[in-house]
Structures are given as structure tokens and as C-alpha cells.
Write a protein that holds these residues in place. Sequence first.
Motif, mmCIF file in Angstrom:
data_model
loop_
_atom_site.group_PDB
_atom_site.id
_atom_site.type_symbol
_atom_site.label_atom_id
_atom_site.label_comp_id
_atom_site.label_asym_id
_atom_site.label_seq_id
_atom_site.Cartn_x
_atom_site.Cartn_y
_atom_site.Cartn_z
ATOM 1 N N VAL A 146 0.875 -1.130 0.025
ATOM 2 C CA VAL A 146 -0.073 -0.006 -0.030
ATOM 3 C C VAL A 146 0.783 1.454 0.080
ATOM 4 C CG1 VAL A 146 -1.685 1.314 1.151
ATOM 5 C CG2 VAL A 146 -1.934 -0.934 1.222
ATOM 6 N N GLU A 147 0.408 2.189 -0.793
ATOM 7 C CA GLU A 147 1.164 3.428 -0.805
ATOM 8 C C GLU A 147 -0.152 4.574 -0.051
ATOM 9 O OE1 GLU A 147 4.753 5.462 -3.284
ATOM 10 O OE2 GLU A 147 3.308 4.421 -4.394
ATOM 11 N N ILE A 148 0.228 5.207 0.499
ATOM 12 C CA ILE A 148 -0.796 6.607 1.111
ATOM 13 C C ILE A 148 0.012 7.853 1.001
ATOM 14 C CG2 ILE A 148 -2.365 7.377 2.663
ATOM 15 C CD1 ILE A 148 -3.112 4.567 1.316
ATOM 16 N N HIS A 149 -0.519 8.593 0.035
ATOM 17 C CA HIS A 149 0.191 9.848 -0.243
ATOM 18 C C HIS A 149 -0.618 11.129 0.469
ATOM 19 C CE1 HIS A 149 2.941 12.761 -2.058
ATOM 20 N NE2 HIS A 149 1.805 13.595 -2.382
ATOM 21 N N GLY A 150 -0.068 11.749 1.333
ATOM 22 C CA GLY A 150 -0.633 13.392 1.656
ATOM 23 C C GLY A 150 -2.172 13.179 2.107
ATOM 24 N N THR A 162 3.868 10.935 3.433
ATOM 25 C CA THR A 162 3.683 9.980 2.215
ATOM 26 C C THR A 162 4.231 8.847 2.782
ATOM 27 O OG1 THR A 162 4.043 9.479 -0.026
ATOM 28 C CG2 THR A 162 5.939 10.540 1.141
ATOM 29 N N CYS A 163 3.607 7.794 2.635
ATOM 30 C CA CYS A 163 4.039 6.318 3.154
ATOM 31 C C CYS A 163 3.961 5.041 2.449
ATOM 32 C CB CYS A 163 3.019 5.961 4.430
ATOM 33 S SG CYS A 163 2.925 7.557 5.775
ATOM 34 N N ALA A 164 4.857 4.366 2.205
ATOM 35 C CA ALA A 164 4.641 2.835 1.489
ATOM 36 C C ALA A 164 5.055 1.864 2.645
ATOM 37 C CB ALA A 164 5.696 3.216 0.403
ATOM 38 N N LEU A 175 0.347 -13.567 8.583
ATOM 39 C CA LEU A 175 0.861 -12.328 8.359
ATOM 40 C C LEU A 175 1.711 -12.112 9.850
ATOM 41 C CD1 LEU A 175 0.998 -9.435 7.374
ATOM 42 C CD2 LEU A 175 -1.142 -9.048 8.761
ATOM 43 N N MET A 176 3.046 -11.715 9.666
ATOM 44 C CA MET A 176 4.045 -11.454 10.715
ATOM 45 C C MET A 176 4.044 -10.038 11.088
ATOM 46 S SD MET A 176 7.161 -13.965 9.948
ATOM 47 C CE MET A 176 7.798 -14.088 11.821
ATOM 48 N N GLY A 177 3.984 -9.119 10.043
ATOM 49 C CA GLY A 177 4.243 -7.684 10.396
ATOM 50 C C GLY A 177 4.256 -6.806 9.442
ATOM 51 N N ILE A 178 4.648 -5.609 9.344
ATOM 52 C CA ILE A 178 4.522 -4.560 8.248
ATOM 53 C C ILE A 178 5.882 -3.842 8.347
ATOM 54 C CG2 ILE A 178 3.213 -2.254 7.398
ATOM 55 C CD1 ILE A 178 1.535 -5.082 7.097
ATOM 56 N N LEU A 179 6.491 -3.535 7.075
ATOM 57 C CA LEU A 179 7.562 -2.778 6.873
ATOM 58 C C LEU A 179 7.215 -1.683 6.151
ATOM 59 C CD1 LEU A 179 10.580 -2.580 7.620
ATOM 60 C CD2 LEU A 179 10.910 -3.296 5.407
ATOM 61 N N ASP A 180 7.577 -0.265 6.684
ATOM 62 C CA ASP A 180 7.069 0.860 6.135
ATOM 63 C C ASP A 180 8.010 1.842 6.041
ATOM 64 O OD1 ASP A 180 4.830 3.147 6.066
ATOM 65 O OD2 ASP A 180 6.055 3.664 7.663
ATOM 66 N N ILE A 181 7.928 2.732 5.029
ATOM 67 C CA ILE A 181 8.680 3.899 5.144
ATOM 68 C C ILE A 181 7.949 4.910 4.945
ATOM 69 C CG2 ILE A 181 10.429 5.217 3.465
ATOM 70 C CD1 ILE A 181 11.830 3.025 2.533
ATOM 71 N N SER A 182 7.884 6.081 5.874
ATOM 72 C CA SER A 182 7.386 7.137 5.924
ATOM 73 C C SER A 182 7.970 8.627 5.692
ATOM 74 C CB SER A 182 6.357 7.162 7.293
ATOM 75 O OG SER A 182 5.593 6.211 7.352
ATOM 76 N N GLY A 183 7.711 9.589 5.102
ATOM 77 C CA GLY A 183 8.441 10.536 4.934
ATOM 78 C C GLY A 183 7.528 11.790 4.606
ATOM 79 N N ASP A 184 8.149 13.053 4.761
ATOM 80 C CA ASP A 184 7.445 14.086 4.440
ATOM 81 C C ASP A 184 6.786 14.038 2.921
ATOM 82 O OD1 ASP A 184 7.141 16.991 2.826
ATOM 83 O OD2 ASP A 184 7.411 17.350 5.091
ATOM 84 N N GLY A 188 8.462 12.412 -1.550
ATOM 85 C CA GLY A 188 8.119 11.285 -1.851
ATOM 86 C C GLY A 188 8.941 10.863 -3.239
ATOM 87 N N HIS A 189 8.889 9.401 -3.265
ATOM 88 C CA HIS A 189 9.691 8.968 -4.360
ATOM 89 C C HIS A 189 8.999 7.811 -4.987
ATOM 90 C CE1 HIS A 189 13.017 7.352 -7.026
ATOM 91 N NE2 HIS A 189 13.553 8.608 -6.976
ATOM 92 N N PRO A 190 8.954 7.849 -6.422
ATOM 93 C CA PRO A 190 7.994 6.854 -6.966
ATOM 94 C C PRO A 190 8.661 5.531 -6.799
ATOM 95 C CG PRO A 190 9.221 8.030 -8.792
ATOM 96 C CD PRO A 190 9.393 8.579 -7.452
ATOM 97 N N HIS A 191 9.642 5.087 -6.483
ATOM 98 C CA HIS A 191 10.299 3.986 -6.226
ATOM 99 C C HIS A 191 10.329 3.452 -4.578
ATOM 100 C CE1 HIS A 191 11.575 3.993 -10.586
ATOM 101 N NE2 HIS A 191 12.368 5.066 -10.105
ATOM 102 N N THR A 192 9.731 4.039 -3.962
ATOM 103 C CA THR A 192 9.719 3.914 -2.564
ATOM 104 C C THR A 192 9.153 2.528 -2.185
ATOM 105 O OG1 THR A 192 9.858 6.333 -1.753
ATOM 106 C CG2 THR A 192 9.322 4.458 -0.146
ATOM 107 N N LEU A 193 7.967 2.269 -2.684
ATOM 108 C CA LEU A 193 7.206 1.185 -2.708
ATOM 109 C C LEU A 193 7.888 -0.022 -2.976
ATOM 110 C CD1 LEU A 193 4.500 -0.186 -1.385
ATOM 111 C CD2 LEU A 193 3.699 0.273 -3.639
ATOM 112 N N ASN A 194 8.837 0.123 -4.258
ATOM 113 C CA ASN A 194 9.513 -1.135 -4.740
ATOM 114 C C ASN A 194 10.737 -1.404 -3.919
ATOM 115 O OD1 ASN A 194 7.987 -1.186 -6.847
ATOM 116 N ND2 ASN A 194 9.183 -0.009 -8.176
ATOM 117 N N LEU A 195 11.292 -0.265 -3.245
ATOM 118 C CA LEU A 195 12.425 -0.799 -2.155
ATOM 119 C C LEU A 195 11.729 -1.214 -0.945
ATOM 120 C CD1 LEU A 195 14.372 2.657 -2.041
ATOM 121 C CD2 LEU A 195 15.148 0.745 -2.818
ATOM 122 N N VAL A 196 10.553 -0.924 -0.403
ATOM 123 C CA VAL A 196 10.149 -1.685 0.599
ATOM 124 C C VAL A 196 9.543 -3.180 0.349
ATOM 125 C CG1 VAL A 196 8.083 -1.777 2.232
ATOM 126 C CG2 VAL A 196 9.082 0.534 1.583
#
Length: 664
Positions: A146-150, A162-164, A175-184, A188-196
Motif C-alpha cells: 500500500v502507498e498512501i500519499h498526503g 507520504t507512506c509506503a 501475517l507477521m508484520g509490516i515494513l514501512d517507509i514514511s516521509g514528508d 516522496g519518491h516513485p520507487h519507495t514502494l519497490n524498495l520496501v
Amino acid sequence: MPTPLPALTLRQARLHLQEYGHCPSGIINERLLRSWQRSLAAGLQPVGGLRQTEHASGDELRQVLERNHELLSYSRPVMEYLFESVRDSQSVVVLADNRGTLMHTLGDAGFLNKAERVALASGASWHEDHRGTNAIGTALAETSEVEIHGAEHFLEHNGFLTCAAAPIMAADGSLMGILDISGDRHSGHPHTLNLVSMAVRMIENRLIVAGSKRQIRLHFHVHPEGIGTIAEAIVVLSEDGWIIGANRAALGLLHLGAHDLGAVQITSVLNVRLEHLLSQQNARAPQTITVHSHDGTRLAMQVHLDHSVLPAVSRRSTEAVATPYAAEDALSLLDSGDLRWRSAAEKTRRILDKPIPLIIQGESGVGKEFFAKAAHDSGPRCNGPFVAINCAAIPENLIEAELFGYQPGAFTGARREGSLGRLREANGGTLFLDEIGDMPLPMQSRLLRVLQERSVTPLGGGKTVAVDFALICATHCKLREQAEQGKFRYDLYYRINGLTVQLPALRERSDFQALTTQILRSLSPQQELHLKPGLLAQLAAHPWPGNLRQYSSVLRTAIAMLNPDETGIELAHLSDDIVEDLMLSAAANQAINPAVNPAMNATVNTAINQAINQTGATLPITQNLEQLSRKAIELALNSSRGNISQAARSLGISRQTLYRKINH
């Protein structure tokens, strides 16, 4: 990352949802709408003061960390690596448990203070019930990336983020857990979700290896060099060969879902026996072997097994070979790997020694009579007669005499010596009534009486004779629907419906290549024939309205066209009408849904040119796209017998789009 909608548009959509209970159609996607609706149902309000939210106490957080010790241990190094990729981007890397409680964070010093003001720190709950729509909570609810923006966040308080996020799945599918990158949101970068997502695959692979050291583990990839990389597929087997764990790459390659774990054996998806896999195991230096999946995919594989458990595995393997289903019965000889077909066969085996009637459903040509005969040959009545009657092929005025027999001189044209009738011929064996849905209603009444009384009275009077047979019926229609329409007796339906199995249509089967090899072998046992790869792909994509009956006929004709020194079947060996159907079907599908494969245009054009060069066939290549689109719809509807949903799936479009094109 798709272009986000303006904040004002999203705010207005949320207000509309609050006031009217729905959003104007076409503004936000279905997943975001579901999340907003869950947020509203939890009693959250987008604007205003924040209510008291969940936050674990010191003791509670310690319990969470202890409970997820293994997940934390294997996630921390990956999180550190991931953070190096987003350092100085005003971001924080977050790990949450399977309830949305934050367990570990890494972030830029300048952003951490701002993040902590919205409780983006260890111990805080980011479950949707507490924080509304957000990447962590929504990934939990949807069990997907999931990607949620602004302003997509339900709470406007979180709109600066902005979070991925991506879920971390255990080998057993939980399901064990969730890994997330959140930032201003401005960074936001279009490749963030791919990194996660890549980081999550690394964690999942390390967890599955660590948790299965005393089990059989298979590592495989379509390329040998892919083994040991983040892209490798991993499967965990029980001692007797059941798939009890797998990573996502394995599920994808083997066409399985998490619900199949613990319910499917490795021999159901790979053309290899467990004993052969174990014989390839080498603890010092795993050997790379080649196996094939049942859809024909060639896989490079390594087998890993702790030698301390090898004796137990070997013993269980020997026991498995001794089980009744491991023996090669007639049903197993027809099995070419399709899971739906195999499931039907396994269910059928369980009733063969019981007085339970069987109904085989499936389209015309799927092999219902072959399946019925194999079921008879696999059961305890295999030495008795197998009597097959096609209820649709016998004239209505003769079906009574054909089934029940008759006394000498019972009617004009009757044989002088009379007739036993097919029901008495089946005594001691199996009676197979094909296309029973086409049996006239008066005959249904008489058949019901026979099944109830287990005796037959021939036409023209005479002594009632007891009969004993197993009953198998087949039909291309839904008998329940026939009964609801008054075309089939309910009481007969309930009498014959002990077990119903559905045989898949050819276009639905996952074993097309193996099935093709099996058919070629039966049609030409004296030589090893094969299809050229390009032709195999074209044939596999064809809808085959006549199913196996039609496909076998096409291959039989192609074999006749081969020269004595040829073993590979090409497009030139096929009948011209089939070549035209294949080319038109491919072109029409591309015309109606070009987004499925942008490269298909070149492939179709090449195939058409080859067909013209090889066969001289005159193909309708001058038809415009609208004509091809209409033809594709016609083919799909014919193949699905008017089932809109099935036709839409085969065309790769939605039902609404198909309805629109039909009415256009």
C-alpha cells in the motif's frame, strides 16, 4: 507512484462520504474507499482534535518485542540497509507487528521529531481503528502493498506524510508484520514502494530458511543463477512431501495460493518424485538439478535437508509409497497435473467402495466418459461390466426399451428373443448415464423407481429382476438449475447426487503442455512427437470450445500431415480452418484488450505472416479493429456458453466493459 489527487479534491470526497455514505464514482480507487469506510466505521473524524489513541505501555511493548523476537532479529539488518538507501530524504523506516504496533524505527534526525509528534514512534498503534487510513494500518487490513500519499490519509493531521508499506508473510501464509517507509509528502519518491517490497522479500526469505532447518527445503528459479538471490523461490516440505511453507516467488511459479499450503503435495505441482529429490540432497555442496512444473516450466532446483532428520524422512517416504493413492490406478494414468482435475479424481476415489452415486459435470468434450471409465477401473467393480448410455443420442421412443429391456414381441419391431436392457447388462458393474440432463421426464420417473427398488421390470411384463450396479452420471448442464426450471425431477436429482465433481474446460487447465504430450503419445506411441514452442503457446491461448475432443482431433490431423522424418509439429501441419481460428483469435483478443501485452501486435503480425507463407491460407487480416473486437467477444461468449463473467475474464476486461461493448 501514481500522480496523487489534489488535497482539495480528496477533502471534498471525504466530506461527501461522511454526509452521504458514499463517494462520487471515479474519484478515488476502491482500496482507498474501503479504508475510508473502515475509518468512519471506527468512529474517526477527519478534522478536529485527536481522540486518545492506543499506545503500548513499557511492559506491553516489552511483551510485543519478545513475541516478535525472530522477526526483529532478521528485520533490523535489512532495515539498516534500507535506511541507507533513503538517508537524508526526510524519512523514517518503521517495523510494526501484525496488530499495527510500531516496534522499531530508523530515521533522519531532522524528521524524527516531526514524526514523533504524530506518534510515529515505538509503542504507538497505527491500526486503522486508531489512526484511520495509513500505509501500515491499510496494508494490515488489505494484506497487500500500500502507498498512501498526503491527503489520502483519513486524518488530516497525518496529511503531511507520504507512506509506503508492505506486509511480511510467514512461510505458512500468516501475517507477521509490516515494513514501512514514511516521509514528508514533498519528498516522496516513485520507487519507495519497490524498495520496501524488495526489503520485505529479503526478510521473508531469511525467516523461511531460519525456520525450516530441520525440514526439507527446495530452492528454485527459472535460471540456475537465480538460486540464492532475492528472487529465488523457496518451498518447505513435510517428511511425506506435503507443501507446508513457501515464499511468494514459489507460490507464483507453482500457481498456488496461501490456502493451498498443507493441502497440496509437491508431486501435484512438479513432475518429480519425492524420493528423487531426496537422492539429490548434498549437505556439503547442494547440487543444482533440473525439474519441470506441471505447466511445463523448466526450473533449476537445489534440495536442502539436515542429515539428522534424513532417516525419518526416508521412512515416511516409504510409507507414502505404500498408501492406496500412491499406486497407479486408472485415474492416475489420466492425470497430467491439473490441480482441479486431480482434486476431482481424489474425491472420486474416496467413494468408489461406497454406495454413493457420482455426477460428473463439465462442458462437452472435457473427457467425462474417460473419467467415468477410469473411475470404474479404479474401483472394486473393475472386473464387472461398464455400460455407457448416451441419453441424448437415443431416440425418445426407444430409450425405455434400451434401458429396461423387453419381452419377446413386446412391440412392433422388437427382436424375437427380447432384450435384457442396459440396466440389467450393468449388473455387478457400473452404469454410466451420459448427458442425463437430456433424459425425457417419463423416463426419469422409471429410472427413479429402479434406483429406489434396485429392480427392473422389462417392457411387455415378465418377472421383476434385481439389479446391483454403481451409478455414474454426466452432464454438461447444471442439474439443479434444470430441476428449478422443471426440466429435471428434483427427487431423481437428490437420488443421483451423492458426489458431484466438476471437470475443468481445456482452456482452464494448467497442464496444457503435459496434456499435449500425453495426447501425442497416445495418438502416436511408436515415435516421440512434440509441438514447436511458438505453436504450443498459440494452441494454449485458444479457447477450444470443443475441448479435448476437438484438440485431439486437431493433433490427429497434424500427425497425419507429418513427413516420415519429422517429429516436430508446426503451424503448417494444421488444418487451414484451425490456422485461421488461431490467428483470428490472437488478433481479436489483442484488438479488444491491447493493454494485456503491448508486444502482442508484433507477435500476431509475425504469426499471421508465417501462416500465410507456410499454408497459403487466406486470413481476414484486413478486418478493422472494431470487427476484430466483435469477433473476440463472439468467440469468448461462445466458449463460455454465454457466461458474461467467464467471457470477460478470458478477454482480460471487466464485466462492465464487456456489457458496454456488447451493447455498443
